[in-house]
Write an enzyme that holds these catalytic residues in place. Structure first.
Site, mmCIF file in Angstrom:
data_model
loop_
_atom_site.group_PDB
_atom_site.id
_atom_site.type_symbol
_atom_site.label_atom_id
_atom_site.label_comp_id
_atom_site.label_asym_id
_atom_site.label_seq_id
_atom_site.Cartn_x
_atom_site.Cartn_y
_atom_site.Cartn_z
ATOM 1 C CB SER A 102 -0.854 -0.065 1.254
ATOM 2 O OG SER A 102 -1.894 0.830 1.146
ATOM 3 C CG LEU A 103 1.156 4.258 -2.181
ATOM 4 C CD1 LEU A 103 0.393 5.126 -3.165
ATOM 5 C CD2 LEU A 103 2.656 4.463 -2.342
ATOM 6 C CD GLU A 133 3.127 7.993 -11.262
ATOM 7 O OE1 GLU A 133 2.419 7.221 -10.577
ATOM 8 O OE2 GLU A 133 4.127 7.620 -11.889
ATOM 9 C CE LYS A 135 -3.625 6.600 -2.836
ATOM 10 N NZ LYS A 135 -4.762 5.763 -3.081
ATOM 11 C CD GLU A 194 -5.859 2.079 -8.675
ATOM 12 O OE1 GLU A 194 -4.759 1.490 -8.474
ATOM 13 O OE2 GLU A 194 -6.660 2.345 -7.773
ATOM 14 C CE LYS A 319 4.191 5.775 -7.938
ATOM 15 N NZ LYS A 319 3.709 5.121 -9.155
ATOM 16 C CB CYS A 455 -45.905 29.018 -0.282
ATOM 17 S SG CYS A 455 -46.859 30.293 0.546
ATOM 18 C CB CYS A 460 -45.663 33.307 2.417
ATOM 19 S SG CYS A 460 -44.684 32.132 3.338
HETATM 20 S S1 IVH Z 1 2.142 3.234 -6.649
HETATM 21 C C1 IVH Z 1 4.598 0.463 -4.161
HETATM 22 N N1 IVH Z 1 0.877 5.014 -8.080
HETATM 23 O O1 IVH Z 1 -3.124 3.594 -4.368
HETATM 24 C C2 IVH Z 1 3.732 1.557 -4.612
HETATM 25 N N2 IVH Z 1 -0.391 3.628 -6.609
HETATM 26 O O2 IVH Z 1 -3.173 3.596 -1.421
HETATM 27 C C3 IVH Z 1 2.518 1.031 -5.214
HETATM 28 N N3 IVH Z 1 -2.801 4.046 -6.675
HETATM 29 O O3 IVH Z 1 -2.689 0.156 -3.882
HETATM 30 C C4 IVH Z 1 1.546 2.011 -5.581
HETATM 31 N N4 IVH Z 1 -2.736 5.628 -8.225
HETATM 32 O O4 IVH Z 1 -3.916 0.917 -5.992
HETATM 33 C C5 IVH Z 1 0.772 4.039 -7.164
HETATM 34 N N5 IVH Z 1 -0.119 6.616 -9.437
HETATM 35 C C6 IVH Z 1 -0.212 5.636 -8.524
HETATM 36 C C7 IVH Z 1 -1.466 5.234 -7.992
HETATM 37 C C8 IVH Z 1 -1.507 4.232 -7.024
HETATM 38 C C9 IVH Z 1 -3.514 4.904 -7.428
HETATM 39 C C10 IVH Z 1 -3.372 3.127 -5.663
HETATM 40 C C11 IVH Z 1 -2.822 1.733 -5.706
HETATM 41 C C12 IVH Z 1 -2.367 1.451 -4.300
HETATM 42 C C13 IVH Z 1 -3.100 2.469 -3.516
HETATM 43 C C14 IVH Z 1 -2.401 2.778 -2.218
#
Ligand code: IVH
Length: 696
Positions: A102-103, A133, A135, A194, A319, A455, A460
């Site tokens: 996850s992040l 980027e 999300k 995604e 990143k 009304c 009123c």
């Molecule tokens: S990178 C190791 N880049 O966000 C890093 N994730 O909350 C892996 N997500 O599970 C993720 N846009 O489903 C990355 N530009 C993006 C993203 C992204 C959406 C989602 C992804 C991840 C989740 C984490």
């Protein structure tokens, strides 16, 4: 179903209590774990979450904090220890080559700078460049290519194992079935990305569901996740899925050598390579930033225009661009240390519909307004929300006591997306629309084809009050020192009983009121006096005639010399005016037929308000009623200036090319309007200079 309805309700109540608590304590840890397990099941297994991501994140963050403070109390089944929600039957479970992590999340500028500092300390780097980027708010996927062919697509699942959804992934147009990886020495590669649905496509899906009487989907993410797991790939194809790739999970050459550290050493370049191989990557919408300040600026710029993007995003992902830095930083069990998500303020929230008030507007329209338990939405606290009208309440089947999903996108006023039907316990009550005006008790009516109850009593109290508020408002008479709250207070105290009273305030009485002094009274007096100079079109708009907005008021005033002249126009004459349809004409006509309205206007005339248009000096009628339209870039004047010149010289503006157009003024880079106009012989096409000569 893993949870009974009773349990669902209990866990939802528990969740709301936890979310509402100011500071959670050690004793709350078991409840937190219990609630979060439930929500993970709803999210990962059923694709039908009952809380928003934002709410889930809030609980997650709180639990992590408590666990850090009380490590002895960490429960083995806490979601922080590793979530392992059950996978649904039907798809094969497959192991990911590399866990899908996850992040970590950040919510503000400070969090971002902390992240940068942490990363610098950890890697001993002085300068770190980042890629930012969008999300994507969709459903994550891992796609494997072997010998250039797509061999597997798997959902994230619990991060270690996911579901094999290859047939469905193969239906997605933006995922190539073949890609020339071998040319780059790659034997096998896993891409992470995604699955998303374009916002307009999602809307159409929901409209269709509504027509068929099916349950509405809360958002594009649920829709994407659902579509990815349908059993019939043809059905998946019909759901309009798109895919963005944003990471390489794993890559080896023919000898099994890892390429991530030799070949793919720069994230931005990796994305460009994937783009060249036919993948959809967020390149155009991402930023390559030299440092964290640039990242911060990029995010701010993006967040401001986020609503105009075709896809739902819930934040941005930052990143570290270089693999070298990524390697030095490494991972926790949960997320990479070299990346972080920046979460936008939540657009959606769940809350309880406690009560409904029926508000009466200045034209008598009765609007149902829902009172909800206060909740944070896109950065503001919402405690009431418009429910629009009876039809919408019926369509969405909203009931008192319902848990509702609410949304606020961009400048749009907050609205109710849907009621969470599965959370009903039977005590919810249907909303009953009043059969009489809730303020004055008069009759209410709903004309054929309209959605709004009104009304019928123009006297009123609510209507009178709202008319006064409208009269003093900014676009209307713009009375400095008098706004909604002051009007309400004065009306309540009977210092104001009607619009006319505004010009006969008893200032001695105002001076006696709490909060008023010589200065504020003086300002009010001046504001009221000064408003007498507003142009007649502003006065016409201020009267609050139904369907007469500021633009219509201007149109109407263009047709006459004096506001009173409007009283002499017939329905036919009114309808002949540009942009005046039967509804507007009827409403204006009716207004001037009411003796009390004429008396009010005569009174306003006596005390010096403006009814007569300013006389135009001779010679200013050079354009003599001819119609004009501007297109392309003008060099010698701005658009508004040009339009003002047309009006000042007795010309008229229209907004599109048609036979009614006399002159098209074409500036540089004129586009489709010019070609359209060329096709109509009666339109004269002139340059900016020629236009200026006409009025010289
Ligand atoms: S990178 C190791 N880049 O966000 C890093 N994730 O909350 C892996 N997500 O599970 C993720 N846009 O489903 C990355 N530009 C993006 C993203 C992204 C959406 C989602 C992804 C991840 C989740 C984490």
């Amino acid at each position: 179903m893993k949870y009974s309805n009773q349990e669902i309700r209990e866990l939802t109540d528990l969740t709301q209590q936890l979310l509402a608590k100011e500071a959670l304590q050690k004793a709350d840890m078991p409840s937190l774990v219990q609630a979060m397990q439930f929500h993970e099941y709803r999210y990962y297994v059923l694709n039908d979450p009952l809380v928003t991501d934002f709410e889930y994140d809030k609980l997650y963050t709180a639990l992590k904090k408590l666990e850090a403070a009380h490590p002895e109390a960490i429960l083995p089944d806490s979601p922080t220890q590793r979530v392992s929600p059950d996978l649904i039957d039907g798809f094969n479970t497959v192991a990911h080559t590399v866990p899908m992590l996850s992040l970590d999340n950040s919510y503000n500028e400070e969090d971002l700078f902390d992240f940068d500092k942490r990363l610098k300390d950890l890697t001993e780097e002085e300068n770190i460049s980042y890629v930012v980027e969008p999300k994507f708010d969709g459903s994550s996927i891992a796609i494997i290519y072997e010998d250039d062919v797509l061999t597997r697509g798997a959902t994230r699942g619990d991060g270690v194992e996911g579901e094999d959804v290859t047939p469905n992934v193969k239906t997605i147009q933006s995922v190539p079935i073949k890609a020339a990886f071998a040319q780059h020495g790659i034997k096998k590669i896993e891409l992470r990305g995604e699955i998303v649905i374009r916002r307009d496509v999602f809307q159409k899906i929901n409209e269709l569901r509504e027509q068929k009487g099916e349950k509405l989907l809360a958002n594009a993410r649920n829709s994407a996740a659902g579509a990815l797991r349908v059993k019939d790939p043809r059905e998946a194809r019909a759901r309009g899925l798109d895919a963005f790739m944003y990471q390489i999970g794993y890559a080896v050459d023919a000898d099994g050598n890892d390429l991530l550290h030799s070949k793919f050493t720069n994230h931005h370049d990796n994305m460009a390579l994937l783009a060249s191989l036919g993948f959809r990557v967020p390149l155009a919408e991402s930023g390559l930033c030299k440092n964290i300040s640039e990242v911060d600026a990029f995010i701010k710029n993006w967040e401001a225009k986020r609503e105009t993007y075709e896809y739902d995003t819930d934040g941005m992902v930052i990143k570290a661009n270089l693999r070298e830095v990524q390697d030095k930083a490494g991972f926790t069990a949960h997320h990479p240390r070299w990346a972080i998500a920046f979460k936008f303020k939540a657009k959606q929230a769940t809350t309880k519909l406690l009560d409904v008030e029926f508000q009466v507007g200045r034209t008598g329209a009765i609007t149902p307004v829902g009172k909800v338990s206060p909740t944070q939405l896109a950065g503001v606290t919402i405690s009431s929300i418009s429910l629009h009208n009876e039809d919408i309440i019926r369509q969405k089947d909203l009931r008192l006591g319902d848990t509702v999903l609410i949304e606020r996108a961009g400048d749009v006023i907050p609205y109710v997306v849907k009621a969470m039907e599965e959370l009903r316990d039977g005590t919810e009550q249907k909303l009953v629309f009043p059969t009489a005006c809730p303020v004055c008790g008069s009759e209410v009516e709903k004309p054929e084809g309209e959605a709004v109850w009104r009304c019928v009593n123009a006297e009123c109290e609510a209507q009178v009050e709202e008319r006064m508020i409208h009269f003093v408002s900014k676009d209307a008479m713009d009375i400095d020192g008098m706004g909604r709250d002051i009007v309400k207070r004065f009306y309540g105290l009977q210092l104001l009983k009607s619009i006319e009273d505004i010009y006969h305030m008893d200032y001695d009485k105002v001076l006696e009121l709490d909060g008023w002094g010589e200065k504020s009274v003086e300002r009010l007096k001046n504001g009221i006096e000064e408003s007498k100079q507003r142009k007649p079109e502003r006065l016409l708009y201020a009267l609050g005639i139904r369907h007469v907005g500021l633009t219509t008021a201007k149109t109407l005033m263009q047709a006459v010399e004096n506001l009173f002249d409007l009283a002499n126009l017939s329905m036919e004459q009114l309808q002949e005016l540009p942009d005046v349809g039967p509804k507007v004409a009827q409403s204006v006509y009716d207004f001037f037929k009411v003796p009390a309205n004429i008396q009010m206007l005569e009174h306003f005339n006596e005390i010096g308000l403006q009814f007569q248009k300013e006389a135009k000096p001779a010679g200013e009628n050079k354009l003599n009623g001819k119609t004009f339209l501007f297109t392309g870039t003008l060099n010698k004047m701005g658009r508004n200036e040009a339009k003002q010149l047309v009006e000042d010289n007795g010309g008229k503006l229209i907004s599109s090319v048609s036979k009614n157009l006399d002159y098209l003024v074409a500036g540089e880079k004129a586009g489709s309007k010019l070609s359209k106009a060329q096709a109509i012989a009666s339109i004269k096409i002139i340059t900016e200079d020629e236009f200026l000569q006409m009025i010289a």
